[in-house]
Design a protein around this motif. Structure first.
Motif, PDB file in Angstrom:
ATOM      1  N   ASN A 217       0.867  -1.174   0.000  1.00 32.26           N
ATOM      2  CA  ASN A 217       0.000   0.000   0.000  1.00 32.26           C
ATOM      3  C   ASN A 217       0.909   1.230   0.000  1.00 32.26           C
ATOM      4  OD1 ASN A 217      -1.791   2.142   0.751  1.00 32.26           O
ATOM      5  ND2 ASN A 217      -3.127   0.679   1.778  1.00 32.26           N
ATOM      6  N   HIS A 218       0.595   2.210  -0.845  1.00 31.06           N
ATOM      7  CA  HIS A 218       1.464   3.382  -0.962  1.00 31.06           C
ATOM      8  C   HIS A 218       1.069   4.533  -0.044  1.00 31.06           C
ATOM      9  CE1 HIS A 218       3.715   1.603  -4.208  1.00 31.06           C
ATOM     10  NE2 HIS A 218       2.599   1.341  -4.871  1.00 31.06           N
ATOM     11  N   ASN A 219       0.198   4.262   0.917  1.00 26.01           N
ATOM     12  CA  ASN A 219      -0.170   5.293   1.897  1.00 26.01           C
ATOM     13  C   ASN A 219       1.087   5.734   2.652  1.00 26.01           C
ATOM     14  OD1 ASN A 219      -1.036   6.547   4.419  1.00 26.01           O
ATOM     15  ND2 ASN A 219      -3.086   5.793   3.953  1.00 26.01           N
ATOM     16  N   PRO A 220       1.453   7.024   2.583  1.00 25.85           N
ATOM     17  CA  PRO A 220       2.718   7.466   3.186  1.00 25.85           C
ATOM     18  C   PRO A 220       2.712   7.492   4.713  1.00 25.85           C
ATOM     19  CG  PRO A 220       1.526   9.339   2.282  1.00 25.85           C
ATOM     20  CD  PRO A 220       0.785   8.115   1.845  1.00 25.85           C
ATOM     21  N   LEU A 221       1.548   7.338   5.329  1.00 24.03           N
ATOM     22  CA  LEU A 221       1.490   7.359   6.789  1.00 24.03           C
ATOM     23  C   LEU A 221       1.759   5.994   7.405  1.00 24.03           C
ATOM     24  CD1 LEU A 221      -1.690   9.570   7.471  1.00 24.03           C
ATOM     25  CD2 LEU A 221       0.685  10.294   7.113  1.00 24.03           C
ATOM     26  N   TYR A 222       1.488   4.925   6.670  1.00 25.12           N
ATOM     27  CA  TYR A 222       1.598   3.588   7.238  1.00 25.12           C
ATOM     28  C   TYR A 222       3.043   3.280   7.603  1.00 25.12           C
ATOM     29  CZ  TYR A 222      -3.181   2.633   5.659  1.00 25.12           C
ATOM     30  OH  TYR A 222      -4.540   2.661   5.458  1.00 25.12           O
ATOM     31  N   GLY A 223       3.209   2.814   8.813  1.00 22.12           N
ATOM     32  CA  GLY A 223       4.535   2.478   9.305  1.00 22.12           C
ATOM     33  C   GLY A 223       5.303   3.659   9.854  1.00 22.12           C
ATOM     34  N   HIS A 224       4.717   4.849   9.803  1.00 21.26           N
ATOM     35  CA  HIS A 224       5.410   6.056  10.269  1.00 21.26           C
ATOM     36  C   HIS A 224       4.570   6.893  11.229  1.00 21.26           C
ATOM     37  CE1 HIS A 224       8.729   5.688   7.318  1.00 21.26           C
ATOM     38  NE2 HIS A 224       7.787   5.185   6.524  1.00 21.26           N
ATOM     39  N   THR A 225       3.257   6.831  11.123  1.00 21.69           N
ATOM     40  CA  THR A 225       2.383   7.720  11.878  1.00 21.69           C
ATOM     41  C   THR A 225       1.498   6.898  12.809  1.00 21.69           C
ATOM     42  OG1 THR A 225       2.352   9.326  10.077  1.00 21.69           O
ATOM     43  CG2 THR A 225       0.579   9.469  11.707  1.00 21.69           C
ATOM     44  N   GLY A 227      -1.432   5.541  14.751  1.00 24.84           N
ATOM     45  CA  GLY A 227      -2.877   5.562  14.555  1.00 24.84           C
ATOM     46  C   GLY A 227      -3.333   5.681  13.121  1.00 24.84           C
ATOM     47  N   ALA A 228      -2.409   5.697  12.160  1.00 22.20           N
ATOM     48  CA  ALA A 228      -2.802   5.851  10.758  1.00 22.20           C
ATOM     49  C   ALA A 228      -3.575   4.633  10.285  1.00 22.20           C
ATOM     50  CB  ALA A 228      -1.574   6.066   9.887  1.00 22.20           C
ATOM     51  N   ASP A 229      -4.715   4.879   9.601  1.00 20.10           N
ATOM     52  CA  ASP A 229      -5.518   3.755   9.135  1.00 20.10           C
ATOM     53  C   ASP A 229      -6.245   4.044   7.822  1.00 20.10           C
ATOM     54  OD1 ASP A 229      -7.465   5.524   9.928  1.00 20.10           O
ATOM     55  OD2 ASP A 229      -8.452   4.167  11.335  1.00 20.10           O
ATOM     56  N   GLY A 230      -5.838   5.070   7.095  1.00 17.38           N
ATOM     57  CA  GLY A 230      -6.514   5.367   5.826  1.00 17.38           C
ATOM     58  C   GLY A 230      -5.948   6.648   5.235  1.00 17.38           C
ATOM     59  N   VAL A 231      -6.436   7.114   4.066  1.00 17.95           N
ATOM     60  CA  VAL A 231      -7.465   6.386   3.353  1.00 17.95           C
ATOM     61  C   VAL A 231      -7.036   6.063   1.907  1.00 17.95           C
ATOM     62  CG1 VAL A 231      -9.444   7.113   4.729  1.00 17.95           C
ATOM     63  CG2 VAL A 231      -8.804   8.439   2.724  1.00 17.95           C
ATOM     64  N   LYS A 232      -6.530   7.047   1.089  1.00 17.52           N
ATOM     65  CA  LYS A 232      -6.213   6.722  -0.303  1.00 17.52           C
ATOM     66  C   LYS A 232      -5.290   7.758  -0.927  1.00 17.52           C
ATOM     67  CE  LYS A 232      -6.599   3.941  -3.709  1.00 17.52           C
ATOM     68  NZ  LYS A 232      -5.231   4.362  -4.067  1.00 17.52           N
ATOM     69  N   THR A 233      -4.323   7.248  -1.689  1.00 18.40           N
ATOM     70  CA  THR A 233      -3.475   8.110  -2.517  1.00 18.40           C
ATOM     71  C   THR A 233      -4.026   8.132  -3.938  1.00 18.40           C
ATOM     72  OG1 THR A 233      -2.042   6.252  -3.065  1.00 18.40           O
ATOM     73  CG2 THR A 233      -1.383   7.631  -1.191  1.00 18.40           C
ATOM     74  N   GLY A 245      -5.656  11.340   3.885  1.00 18.47           N
ATOM     75  CA  GLY A 245      -5.075  10.547   4.959  1.00 18.47           C
ATOM     76  C   GLY A 245      -5.877  10.682   6.238  1.00 18.47           C
ATOM     77  N   SER A 246      -5.767   9.677   7.095  1.00 17.52           N
ATOM     78  CA  SER A 246      -6.484   9.713   8.369  1.00 17.52           C
ATOM     79  C   SER A 246      -5.695   8.979   9.433  1.00 17.52           C
ATOM     80  CB  SER A 246      -7.870   9.090   8.237  1.00 17.52           C
ATOM     81  OG  SER A 246      -8.562   9.146   9.470  1.00 17.52           O
ATOM     82  N   ALA A 247      -5.849   9.438  10.661  1.00 19.45           N
ATOM     83  CA  ALA A 247      -5.274   8.754  11.819  1.00 19.45           C
ATOM     84  C   ALA A 247      -6.187   8.979  13.008  1.00 19.45           C
ATOM     85  CB  ALA A 247      -3.866   9.272  12.122  1.00 19.45           C
ATOM     86  N   GLN A 248      -6.184   8.015  13.905  1.00 21.19           N
ATOM     87  CA  GLN A 248      -7.005   8.101  15.115  1.00 21.19           C
ATOM     88  C   GLN A 248      -6.140   7.826  16.335  1.00 21.19           C
ATOM     89  OE1 GLN A 248     -10.255   5.266  15.410  1.00 21.19           O
ATOM     90  NE2 GLN A 248     -11.507   6.745  16.507  1.00 21.19           N
ATOM     91  N   ARG A 249      -6.246   8.722  17.330  1.00 15.69           N
ATOM     92  CA  ARG A 249      -5.499   8.559  18.574  1.00 15.69           C
ATOM     93  C   ARG A 249      -6.409   8.880  19.747  1.00 15.69           C
ATOM     94  NH1 ARG A 249       0.116  11.831  16.983  1.00 15.69           N
ATOM     95  NH2 ARG A 249       0.573  10.598  15.095  1.00 15.69           N
TER      96      ARG A 249
END
Length: 389
Positions: A217-225, A227-233, A245-249
């Motif tokens: 998945n090319h979501n730039p938040l995954y693995g770095h941010t 609570g990141a869980d979405g959404v689409k590039t 992009g989305s994140a929940q904390r």
């Protein structure tokens, strides 16, 4: 118009006089705003509905693969209504295979494959599969035009006034598919709050393996941010590099929209800094948890005379970090509500009033079904109404 109002906030506590005057601290969140070069940018706190930052949020642009957020929204809606099953298998039409084989991002669906709806949605959401979008559209509604009609109907129902969908995968169509950042934030918030179980099941995956092929998945938040869980590039030469992009904390969810980058590295670095700013520069005060009973509304013509109004998701008030504010809450609906009413249907609004700010409007939904009343129920309710009960 019927309303219910209550004051819930108090004044901030009185602090003791300091021995020495501290250095002034800016409470303006923009003072710590990171550099954002995207010509289109927006950040929304979903729980409060507050826009934390906006740059040209109503400017129309070509979404490219970001279109697939609406594709998943329509699929989730059909599933929730029982019109589509996750285990349902969909054969690939020969003409669809010929047209979309290895075109852009793909699941590499073989001609003889019969993937399930769940597999197609996973491919759409995780690896941006163009072929899966068309196969799903044709299998769910019979044709791509029938599916895009549902996409546009959903956009209208959500109030996405500046968006139009001509394709389920965002492939170039001479500008017939277009969106705005404001509309994408509305769509993404609805996707997460109306279909939370399906959202958690399909979004937030860093890779997908299907038919022996693993793709990231090319979501730039995954693995770095956190609570990141979405959404689409999204990317095309016409649209540039975009991202929702989305994140929940700790129960607080932020959604950001960035559009029009020239380089993917800028999208990557700046989106990560942007979402961190949203959490660091702003605080959220919880108002109601998801499912909490906020009030009641009068019902006309139903088996019941009233219905509970509940929070469809966590509702909050967002303020710059370090600030406090008095606020009032009121419930508003066009009343009496007319039966039948479906559980979960948006029927009222929670109004949050903060001095010096525009009124924040948050949705409230029916806590139960209220079927249309029979003759006896209508006679009973009418008689009780005459005596003021």
């Amino acid at each position: 118009m019927v309303g219910l109002s209550m004051v819930l906030a108090g004044l901030p506590a009185q602090a003791a006089a300091p021995e020495a005057a501290p250095k002034p601290v800016s409470l303006d969140p923009l003072a710590t705003m990171p550099r954002i070069d995207a010509p289109i940018a927006l950040m929304l706190d979903v729980g409060s509905g507050r826009v934390l930052y906006a740059r040209d949020p109503h400017r129309r642009f070509v979404p490219a693969s970001i279109t697939k957020i609406m594709t998943s929204y329509v699929a989730f809606d059909l599933i929730s209504k029982g019109k589509l099953r996750l285990d349902q298998r969909i054969p690939i039409r020969p003409e669809t295979f010929r047209k979309w084989r290895n075109v852009g991002s793909t699941m590499f669906l073989p001609a003889e494959a019969q993937p399930t709806v769940a597999e197609l949605i996973e491919g759409i959401v995780t690896v941006s599969a163009n072929d899966a979008c068309v196969v799903l559209a044709e299998g769910a509604t019979g044709s791509v035009p029938a599916f895009t009609a549902l996409m546009n109907a959903a956009a209208a129902e959500l109030g996405m006034r500046d968006s139009h969908f001509n394709t389920p995968n965002g492939w170039m169509d001479e500008g017939e598919t277009y969106v705005t950042a404001a509309d994408l934030a509305t769509l993404s918030g609805a996707l997460m709050t109306r279909f939370p179980d399906l959202y958690r099941r399909f979004y937030g995956h860093s890779q997908m393996t299907w038919n022996g092929i693993t793709q990231p998945n090319h979501n730039p938040l995954y693995g770095h941010t956190e609570g990141a869980d979405g959404v689409k590039t999204g990317f095309t030469n016409e649209a540039g590099y975009g991202f929702v992009g989305s994140a929940q904390r700790h129960g607080r969810r932020l959604v950001m929209v960035l559009g029009g980058y020239d380089r993917p590295i800028d999208r990557t670095n700046q989106s990560r800094a942007f979402i961190e700013w949203g959490f660091a520069a702003w605080d959220a005060k919880a108002l109601y948890r998801r499912g909490a009973n906020v009030g009641t509304a009068v019902v006309q013509g139903g088996e019941a005379r009233e219905v509970a109004l509940v929070a469809p998701h966590d509702l909050s008030l967002t303020m710059p970090k370090g600030t406090t504010s008095n606020y009032t809450l009121s419930v508003r609906y066009k009343g009496p509500l007319k039966a039948p009413i479906r559980k979960g249907e948006t029927v009222a609004s929670l109004l949050v009033r903060v001095p010096g700010e525009a009124v924040h409007v948050l949705p409230l939904v029916a806590g139960s079904d209220v079927p249309r009343g029979g003759v006896l129920a209508r006679l009973r309710n009418g008689a009780l109404g005459l005596v003021g009960l």
